[in-house]
Design an enzyme around this catalytic site. Structure first.
Site, PDB file in Angstrom:
ATOM      1  N   HIS A  66       8.835  14.507  -2.805  1.00 54.22           N
ATOM      2  CA  HIS A  66       9.390  14.132  -4.100  1.00 54.22           C
ATOM      3  C   HIS A  66       8.552  12.973  -4.613  1.00 54.22           C
TER       4      HIS A  66
ATOM      5  N   GLN B 161      10.379  24.046  -3.659  1.00 50.34           N
ATOM      6  CA  GLN B 161      11.396  23.779  -2.637  1.00 50.34           C
ATOM      7  C   GLN B 161      12.789  23.768  -3.261  1.00 50.34           C
TER       8      GLN B 161
ATOM      9  N   GLU C 285      15.863  17.672   7.761  1.00 46.31           N
ATOM     10  CA  GLU C 285      16.031  16.261   7.344  1.00 46.31           C
ATOM     11  C   GLU C 285      17.511  15.874   7.125  1.00 46.31           C
TER      12      GLU C 285
ATOM     13  N   TYR D 150      19.858  17.583   5.387  1.00 50.74           N
ATOM     14  CA  TYR D 150      20.484  18.034   4.130  1.00 50.74           C
ATOM     15  C   TYR D 150      21.554  19.106   4.421  1.00 50.74           C
TER      16      TYR D 150
ATOM     17  N   ARG E 213      12.167  25.554   5.917  1.00 48.26           N
ATOM     18  CA  ARG E 213      11.844  24.310   6.634  1.00 48.26           C
ATOM     19  C   ARG E 213      12.983  24.029   7.588  1.00 48.26           C
TER      20      ARG E 213
ATOM     21  N   HIS F  74      17.268  12.221   8.048  1.00 46.05           N
ATOM     22  CA  HIS F  74      16.978  10.908   7.449  1.00 46.05           C
ATOM     23  C   HIS F  74      17.746   9.801   8.167  1.00 46.05           C
TER      24      HIS F  74
ATOM     25  N   GLN G 120       3.528   2.834   2.081  1.00 39.40           N
ATOM     26  CA  GLN G 120       3.703   1.737   1.130  1.00 39.40           C
ATOM     27  C   GLN G 120       3.763   2.182  -0.337  1.00 39.40           C
TER      28      GLN G 120
ATOM     29  N   ALA H 117     -10.174  -4.629  -2.123  1.00 41.35           N
ATOM     30  CA  ALA H 117     -10.362  -4.731  -3.577  1.00 41.35           C
ATOM     31  C   ALA H 117     -11.822  -4.487  -3.949  1.00 41.35           C
TER      32      ALA H 117
ATOM     33  N   LYS I 188      13.772 -18.399   5.217  1.00 40.52           N
ATOM     34  CA  LYS I 188      14.709 -17.583   4.416  1.00 40.52           C
ATOM     35  C   LYS I 188      15.797 -17.010   5.334  1.00 40.52           C
TER      36      LYS I 188
ATOM     37  N   TRP J  25      12.623  -1.368   9.433  1.00 38.93           N
ATOM     38  CA  TRP J  25      13.565  -1.149  10.538  1.00 38.93           C
ATOM     39  C   TRP J  25      12.808  -0.757  11.829  1.00 38.93           C
TER      40      TRP J  25
HETATM   41  P1  FAD Z   1     -10.054  -9.428   1.795  1.00 37.76           P
HETATM   42  O1  FAD Z   1      -9.659  -8.258   2.575  1.00 37.76           O
HETATM   43  O2  FAD Z   1      -9.646 -10.747   2.316  1.00 37.76           O
HETATM   44  O3  FAD Z   1     -11.629  -9.395   1.609  1.00 37.76           O
HETATM   45  C1  FAD Z   1     -12.343 -10.460   1.054  1.00 37.76           C
HETATM   46  C2  FAD Z   1     -13.781 -10.386   1.537  1.00 37.76           C
HETATM   47  O4  FAD Z   1     -14.556 -11.326   0.816  1.00 37.76           O
HETATM   48  C3  FAD Z   1     -13.958 -10.729   3.000  1.00 37.76           C
HETATM   49  O5  FAD Z   1     -14.577  -9.663   3.675  1.00 37.76           O
HETATM   50  C4  FAD Z   1     -14.840 -11.978   2.978  1.00 37.76           C
HETATM   51  O6  FAD Z   1     -15.755 -11.998   4.063  1.00 37.76           O
HETATM   52  C5  FAD Z   1     -15.554 -11.841   1.657  1.00 37.76           C
HETATM   53  N1  FAD Z   1     -16.044 -13.100   1.093  1.00 37.76           N
HETATM   54  C6  FAD Z   1     -15.321 -14.183   0.724  1.00 37.76           C
HETATM   55  N2  FAD Z   1     -16.131 -15.119   0.197  1.00 37.76           N
HETATM   56  C7  FAD Z   1     -17.392 -14.638   0.236  1.00 37.76           C
HETATM   57  C8  FAD Z   1     -18.660 -15.141  -0.167  1.00 37.76           C
HETATM   58  N3  FAD Z   1     -18.804 -16.333  -0.759  1.00 37.76           N
HETATM   59  N4  FAD Z   1     -19.736 -14.373   0.029  1.00 37.76           N
HETATM   60  C9  FAD Z   1     -19.643 -13.144   0.599  1.00 37.76           C
HETATM   61  N5  FAD Z   1     -18.452 -12.634   0.996  1.00 37.76           N
HETATM   62  C10 FAD Z   1     -17.347 -13.359   0.801  1.00 37.76           C
HETATM   63  N6  FAD Z   1      -1.882  -4.948   3.688  1.00 37.76           N
HETATM   64  C11 FAD Z   1      -1.201  -3.828   3.487  1.00 37.76           C
HETATM   65  O7  FAD Z   1      -1.075  -3.383   2.356  1.00 37.76           O
HETATM   66  N7  FAD Z   1      -0.635  -3.142   4.525  1.00 37.76           N
HETATM   67  C12 FAD Z   1      -0.741  -3.571   5.789  1.00 37.76           C
HETATM   68  O8  FAD Z   1      -0.219  -2.936   6.700  1.00 37.76           O
HETATM   69  C13 FAD Z   1      -1.458  -4.755   6.031  1.00 37.76           C
HETATM   70  N8  FAD Z   1      -1.580  -5.234   7.281  1.00 37.76           N
HETATM   71  C14 FAD Z   1      -2.276  -6.368   7.491  1.00 37.76           C
HETATM   72  C15 FAD Z   1      -2.371  -6.861   8.781  1.00 37.76           C
HETATM   73  C16 FAD Z   1      -3.085  -8.003   9.030  1.00 37.76           C
HETATM   74  C17 FAD Z   1      -3.174  -8.528  10.436  1.00 37.76           C
HETATM   75  C18 FAD Z   1      -3.737  -8.684   7.962  1.00 37.76           C
HETATM   76  C19 FAD Z   1      -4.539  -9.938   8.215  1.00 37.76           C
HETATM   77  C20 FAD Z   1      -3.618  -8.226   6.671  1.00 37.76           C
HETATM   78  C21 FAD Z   1      -2.881  -7.070   6.421  1.00 37.76           C
HETATM   79  N9  FAD Z   1      -2.709  -6.574   5.132  1.00 37.76           N
HETATM   80  C22 FAD Z   1      -2.024  -5.422   4.937  1.00 37.76           C
HETATM   81  C23 FAD Z   1      -3.185  -7.315   3.963  1.00 37.76           C
HETATM   82  C24 FAD Z   1      -4.455  -6.696   3.391  1.00 37.76           C
HETATM   83  O9  FAD Z   1      -5.422  -6.549   4.396  1.00 37.76           O
HETATM   84  C25 FAD Z   1      -4.958  -7.591   2.262  1.00 37.76           C
HETATM   85  O10 FAD Z   1      -3.986  -7.614   1.239  1.00 37.76           O
HETATM   86  C26 FAD Z   1      -6.261  -7.077   1.691  1.00 37.76           C
HETATM   87  O11 FAD Z   1      -7.253  -7.046   2.685  1.00 37.76           O
HETATM   88  C27 FAD Z   1      -6.744  -7.963   0.539  1.00 37.76           C
HETATM   89  O12 FAD Z   1      -7.934  -7.403   0.075  1.00 37.76           O
HETATM   90  P2  FAD Z   1      -9.040  -8.245  -0.690  1.00 37.76           P
HETATM   91  O13 FAD Z   1     -10.151  -7.319  -0.936  1.00 37.76           O
HETATM   92  O14 FAD Z   1      -8.454  -8.935  -1.845  1.00 37.76           O
HETATM   93  O15 FAD Z   1      -9.487  -9.396   0.319  1.00 37.76           O
HETATM   94  P1  NAP Z   2       4.088 -13.068   3.434  1.00 39.56           P
HETATM   95  O1  NAP Z   2       4.614 -11.713   3.565  1.00 39.56           O
HETATM   96  O2  NAP Z   2       4.186 -13.757   2.126  1.00 39.56           O
HETATM   97  O3  NAP Z   2       4.822 -13.944   4.528  1.00 39.56           O
HETATM   98  C1  NAP Z   2       4.597 -15.311   4.690  1.00 39.56           C
HETATM   99  C2  NAP Z   2       5.604 -15.886   5.677  1.00 39.56           C
HETATM  100  O4  NAP Z   2       5.333 -17.243   5.841  1.00 39.56           O
HETATM  101  C3  NAP Z   2       7.020 -15.757   5.214  1.00 39.56           C
HETATM  102  O5  NAP Z   2       7.799 -15.316   6.311  1.00 39.56           O
HETATM  103  C4  NAP Z   2       7.403 -17.162   4.787  1.00 39.56           C
HETATM  104  O6  NAP Z   2       8.763 -17.305   5.148  1.00 39.56           O
HETATM  105  C5  NAP Z   2       6.484 -18.038   5.619  1.00 39.56           C
HETATM  106  N1  NAP Z   2       6.040 -19.244   4.929  1.00 39.56           N
HETATM  107  C6  NAP Z   2       5.521 -19.341   3.672  1.00 39.56           C
HETATM  108  N2  NAP Z   2       5.208 -20.608   3.399  1.00 39.56           N
HETATM  109  C7  NAP Z   2       5.523 -21.335   4.484  1.00 39.56           C
HETATM  110  C8  NAP Z   2       5.444 -22.719   4.809  1.00 39.56           C
HETATM  111  N3  NAP Z   2       4.976 -23.595   3.936  1.00 39.56           N
HETATM  112  N4  NAP Z   2       5.876 -23.131   6.001  1.00 39.56           N
HETATM  113  C9  NAP Z   2       6.364 -22.236   6.895  1.00 39.56           C
HETATM  114  N5  NAP Z   2       6.464 -20.910   6.652  1.00 39.56           N
HETATM  115  C10 NAP Z   2       6.057 -20.475   5.456  1.00 39.56           C
HETATM  116  O7  NAP Z   2       2.565 -13.107   3.835  1.00 39.56           O
HETATM  117  P2  NAP Z   2       1.771 -12.562   5.083  1.00 39.56           P
HETATM  118  O8  NAP Z   2       2.642 -12.248   6.226  1.00 39.56           O
HETATM  119  O9  NAP Z   2       0.721 -13.589   5.267  1.00 39.56           O
HETATM  120  O10 NAP Z   2       1.121 -11.250   4.538  1.00 39.56           O
HETATM  121  C11 NAP Z   2       0.148 -11.287   3.481  1.00 39.56           C
HETATM  122  C12 NAP Z   2       0.177 -10.022   2.658  1.00 39.56           C
HETATM  123  O11 NAP Z   2      -0.244  -8.928   3.446  1.00 39.56           O
HETATM  124  C13 NAP Z   2       1.562  -9.701   2.160  1.00 39.56           C
HETATM  125  O12 NAP Z   2       1.522  -9.288   0.825  1.00 39.56           O
HETATM  126  C14 NAP Z   2       2.007  -8.558   3.016  1.00 39.56           C
HETATM  127  O13 NAP Z   2       2.839  -7.657   2.298  1.00 39.56           O
HETATM  128  C15 NAP Z   2       0.715  -7.886   3.401  1.00 39.56           C
HETATM  129  N6  NAP Z   2       0.898  -7.279   4.723  1.00 39.56           N
HETATM  130  C16 NAP Z   2       1.540  -6.091   4.773  1.00 39.56           C
HETATM  131  C17 NAP Z   2       1.790  -5.522   5.993  1.00 39.56           C
HETATM  132  C18 NAP Z   2       2.491  -4.200   6.093  1.00 39.56           C
HETATM  133  O14 NAP Z   2       2.739  -3.738   7.188  1.00 39.56           O
HETATM  134  N7  NAP Z   2       2.845  -3.552   5.013  1.00 39.56           N
HETATM  135  C19 NAP Z   2       1.405  -6.172   7.154  1.00 39.56           C
HETATM  136  C20 NAP Z   2       0.746  -7.377   7.059  1.00 39.56           C
HETATM  137  C21 NAP Z   2       0.519  -7.933   5.834  1.00 39.56           C
HETATM  138  P3  NAP Z   2       9.672 -18.559   4.748  1.00 39.56           P
HETATM  139  O15 NAP Z   2       9.066 -19.116   3.491  1.00 39.56           O
HETATM  140  O16 NAP Z   2      11.036 -17.974   4.562  1.00 39.56           O
HETATM  141  O17 NAP Z   2       9.620 -19.460   5.901  1.00 39.56           O
HETATM  142 FE1  SF4 Z   3       1.545   7.231   1.623  1.00 39.30          FE
HETATM  143 FE2  SF4 Z   3       0.057   5.348   2.782  1.00 39.30          FE
HETATM  144 FE3  SF4 Z   3      -0.457   7.944   3.239  1.00 39.30          FE
HETATM  145 FE4  SF4 Z   3      -0.998   6.928   0.887  1.00 39.30          FE
HETATM  146  S1  SF4 Z   3      -1.953   6.318   2.820  1.00 39.30           S
HETATM  147  S2  SF4 Z   3       0.055   8.831   1.280  1.00 39.30           S
HETATM  148  S3  SF4 Z   3       0.656   5.434   0.644  1.00 39.30           S
HETATM  149  S4  SF4 Z   3       1.390   6.866   3.795  1.00 39.30           S
END
Ligand code: FAD
Ligand code: NAP
Ligand code: SF4
Length: 679
Positions: A34, A106, A170, A172, A220, A258, A345, A390, A571, A584
């Site tokens: 869906h 479906q 699922e 249903y 299904r 589900h 996501q 990005a 929080k 979950w």
């Molecule tokens: P980045 O991935 O941070 O890339 C920026 C790049 O710029 C880097 O490679 C850096 O080396 C380069 N750079 C910076 N300055 C310079 C310079 N001056 N010259 C040359 N290169 C430079 N997001 C999700 O949606 N789902 C997830 O499950 C998820 N899991 C995550 C788990 C972990 C452990 C981490 C750390 C992040 C996770 N994220 C997840 C977050 C996600 O990876 C970021 O939101 C995403 O990578 C951001 O993309 P970006 O391109 O903006 O920056």
């Molecule tokens: P986040 O989701 O914003 O979480 C930051 C955590 O830090 C929160 O739990 C916050 O909780 C705490 N925090 C913030 N300011 C703080 C402070 N000053 N002192 C102490 N605690 C503080 O960010 P993230 O975990 O760094 O992830 C970054 C991005 O990557 C997010 O957008 C996330 O969605 C994405 N990501 C996604 C996945 C995924 O599985 N989908 C996995 C990893 C990352 P409190 O403020 O309540 O303490």
């Molecule tokens: Fe859904 Fe993630 Fe697969 Fe895209 S990569 S279809 S968002 S599960």
């Protein structure tokens, strides 16, 4: 690899399937999803399916359409209950057929799994995850609902569909009839399995009677309910045989209701984790049987067919990620497949959030008529700084549009934070996204400049500059934050610094949860994501299906982490990671491994003995830990902004560099693609 050899590598998958009255091009079904387009003007749904038909998938199945007024998932949900509905759907089927595809609709009756005050079911038993109690159907109403399915199938045929899929999994309505969990009737429709089974069998018989012999009926089937009081293996096998006799053409797999408390499609689930359940059905019927759930790459799909677990492969989300999945397989371009990473996501999380689906790795999905990339007439020299999600996304699309793109990164590999994320157990699929971009950026001629930290001077000769420089982790103003036992998440996940046995994690967002996941596995022999056996054992799945629903009575002894870990946040809300449909799973897995989750805390400070906090009841506690790991969010890395703006050329800032708070890869990739559509 040359195309011919690749075709041999996936020979079974690409083999046509003769159904007697029609032939499918190959063994690949695009499973039902869906998407939210069902309720929009049909042109959008038509564009979505036509694009996938061009990609050569054997048979596509639409999202669920209701078979009666009481069948709907919610009051405004799409239905196939009138001639007008059939006429509207012509737009979809014509577009698919023009593109050389085949499509089934479906047919869905939600029963008690709906947001609908008028919901009905076999018995007046509420689902634990839906807000209303259904009304028990009278025998006369049961007849009407069965006729509803048959009439809907007739309208589907009138609309030009090649077949229907009866949604019998699922949890249903059909499952509600089949199990004591949903059916407490003592009349002709309940009491024994033979009577509970009458409803789905009558549905199929009456559909077949209405549509004739030369129309596909996919059923299904729930091969594994994964809920208490679900079907037994014997009942499941009997149902499969009877469905074949009733006139089903293809049996498709559904795994888990589900309301099951076991993950079935999230990325933590190993690839092909449930094909053993499909195999048991295949052994008792002679019609084709399709395997599904966490199959996303051709090699695994081919293995499932070669092993004899199934005759076909049904995949849904992989076709959001890449409409050309089959075509690329056929043409020996497997490395070019944009792989579904199972994150949910942008698909399921959107659906459950009431938003239109898309895909984290493919923002065009379900936006085919709105996000259109056209070739540029003005070729520009564009510099992109940062090869994270990005920067990669922007560079690929801009190059495909015809721009000359140079992509810089100071790291020696592309991927940005995905290189950190991919090491987290359960996030292995992130490797595939990096592989995809590696292949495609080279193919599209992007000039990759890796291992180069860029300064404004390097960007003088370009027409436009894109800053995709990502983020810098926050360092909170916590007393004792410079204590030697305090580390950042990058120290752990990127630099591999040693971590002690007792750990406090400050921050319970996605990265805090992932860091805990990483640390619970680190030093543990096996993880739930390493093999299907371990996964099933961890989540209490009974592969012998001795127990009803395929769940072991007692959860299999979960591995306790070798470390004592506490995740904290200020929080008061539950710590579970960011995913609406996956939070979950993280929570259940961490708790099963003994990780403590503490919300609503106040940090007092770090001291030699550990981390001192105040809990919501006002009490002060010392967490005696060896390390405090800070996962407290991030802020944008804009170090280059001022100097680059001074160059006086157009500068665009995307991804974490634009806005770090709540920025995830979905948004980073989306921003990159949308900007690239406009330069
Ligand atoms: P980045 O991935 O941070 O890339 C920026 C790049 O710029 C880097 O490679 C850096 O080396 C380069 N750079 C910076 N300055 C310079 C310079 N001056 N010259 C040359 N290169 C430079 N997001 C999700 O949606 N789902 C997830 O499950 C998820 N899991 C995550 C788990 C972990 C452990 C981490 C750390 C992040 C996770 N994220 C997840 C977050 C996600 O990876 C970021 O939101 C995403 O990578 C951001 O993309 P970006 O391109 O903006 O920056
Ligand atoms: P986040 O989701 O914003 O979480 C930051 C955590 O830090 C929160 O739990 C916050 O909780 C705490 N925090 C913030 N300011 C703080 C402070 N000053 N002192 C102490 N605690 C503080 O960010 P993230 O975990 O760094 O992830 C970054 C991005 O990557 C997010 O957008 C996330 O969605 C994405 N990501 C996604 C996945 C995924 O599985 N989908 C996995 C990893 C990352 P409190 O403020 O309540 O303490
Ligand atoms: Fe859904 Fe993630 Fe697969 Fe895209 S990569 S279809 S968002 S599960």
């Amino acid at each position: 690899m040359p195309a011919v050899m690749q075709n041999q590598a996936h020979a079974k998958l690409l083999e046509p399937l003769n159904l007697g009255f029609t032939t499918l091009k190959n063994r690949v079904i695009m499973g039902s999803m869906h998407t939210g387009l069902e309720e929009e003007p049909p042109e959008k749904l038509a564009a979505f399916f036509a694009r996938r038909a061009q990609g050569d998938v054997g048979l596509m199945i639409t999202g669920g359409f209701a078979t009666s007024e009481t069948a709907v998932l919610w009051p405004g949900a799409g239905r196939m209950t009138s001639e007008q509905d059939a006429i509207r759907h012509r737009t979809v089927t014509d577009a698919v057929h023009a593109a050389g595809g085949k499509i089934a609709i479906q047919l869905l009756h939600a029963g008690r799994q709906a947001y609908n005050v008028n919901m009905v079911s076999a018995s007046a038993k509420q689902s634990p995850i839906f807000p209303f109690t259904p009304r028990e159907l009278t025998p006369a109403e049961i007849e009407q609902e069965i006729d509803g399915f048959a009439n809907a199938a007739a309208y589907a045929k009138m609309a030009g569909y090649d077949g229907v899929e009866v949604m019998g999994s699922e949890g249903y309505l059909l499952n509600q009839f089949l199990t004591e969990r949903g059916n407490e009737r003592t009349d002709e429709w309940g009491g024994t399995f033979e009577k509970r089974m009458r409803f789905p069998l009558e549905v199929v018989r009456r559909i077949r009677a209405k549509v004739g012999a030369e129309f596909i009926i996919v059923y299904r089937m729930s091969m594994l309910d994964l809920v208490p009081d679900g079907q037994s293996l014997e009942e499941t096998l009997l149902l499969a045989r009877e469905l074949e006799k009733a006139g089903v053409t293809i049996l498709n797999t559904g795994i888990g209701w589900h309301e099951a408390k076991i993950p079935t499609i999230a990325t933590q689930v190993p690839r092909g984790a449930f094909t053993w359940a499909t195999r048991k059905i295949k052994e008792v019927v002679s019609i084709p049987v399709a395997a599904s759930n966490r199959l996303n790459m051709p090699g695994d799909a081919e293995r499932v067919l070669q092993n004899g677990d199934a005759d076909m492969i049904a995949m849904a989300r992989p076709f959001l990620a890449d409409p050309d999945w089959v075509l690329k397989t056929k043409e020996g371009r497997v490395d070019e497949i944009n792989t579904c990473i199972g994150c949910n996501q942008a698909c399921l999380d959107h659906t459950f959030g009431g938003k239109r689906c898309s895909c984290l790795v493919n923002p065009q999905a379900c936006h085919e008529t709105e996000l259109v990339f056209v070739k540029t007439t003005t070729k520009k020299k564009v510099a992109v700084v940062g090869a994270g999600p990005a920067g990669m996304s922007f560079s690929l699309t801009a190059a495909q549009r015809g721009h000359a793109v140079t992509l810089f990164d100071e790291a020696k590999e592309i991927g940005g934070q995905f290189n950190i994320a991919k090491q987290v157990p359960g996030k292995e699929e992130f490797h595939e996204t990096i592989r995809y971009f590696n292949t495609m950026l080279k193919k599209e001629g992007v000039n990759l400049q890796l291992g180069k930290r860029v300064s404004a001077d390097d960007l003088k000769d370009f027409d436009e500059v894109v800053l995709a420089t990502g983020i810098i982790p926050n360092v909170p103003s916590l007393q004792g934050v410079d204590h030697p036992k305090v580390m950042g998440y990058l120290d752990v996940l990127k630099h591999g610094k040693p971590v002690g046995q007792r750990v406090a994690i400050v921050g319970g967002g996605g990265i805090g949860v992932d860091t805990a996941e990483f640390l619970t596995h680190h030093g543990v022999e096996q993880s739930p994501s390493t093999s299907i056996e371990d996964f099933c054992e961890f989540w209490g799945i009974d592969r012998e299906q001795k127990a009803r629903g395929g769940i072991a009575g007692v959860k299999a002894n979960p591995e306790k982490a070798t470390r004592q870990i506490t995740i904290l946040q200020r929080k008061p809300k539950k710590i579970a990671g960011p995913g609406k449909t996956t939070g979950w799973i993280h929570r259940a897995a961490l708790e099963a491994k003994g990780v403590r989750l503490l919300s609503g805390v106040e940090y007092i400070g770090v001291e030699d003995a550990g981390l001192r906090i105040r809990t919501p009841d006002g009490a002060e506690h010392l967490l005696e830990v060896d390390n405090v790991i800070v996962c407290a969010g991030q802020h944008p890395n804009r170090e280059l902004e001022e100097a680059v703006l001074a160059l006086g050329k157009p500068v665009h800032i995307i991804g974490g560099a634009f806005k770090a708070a709540e920025l995830d890869a979905k948004e980073a990739i989306n921003q990159g693609a949308r900007l690239a559509a406009t330069v």
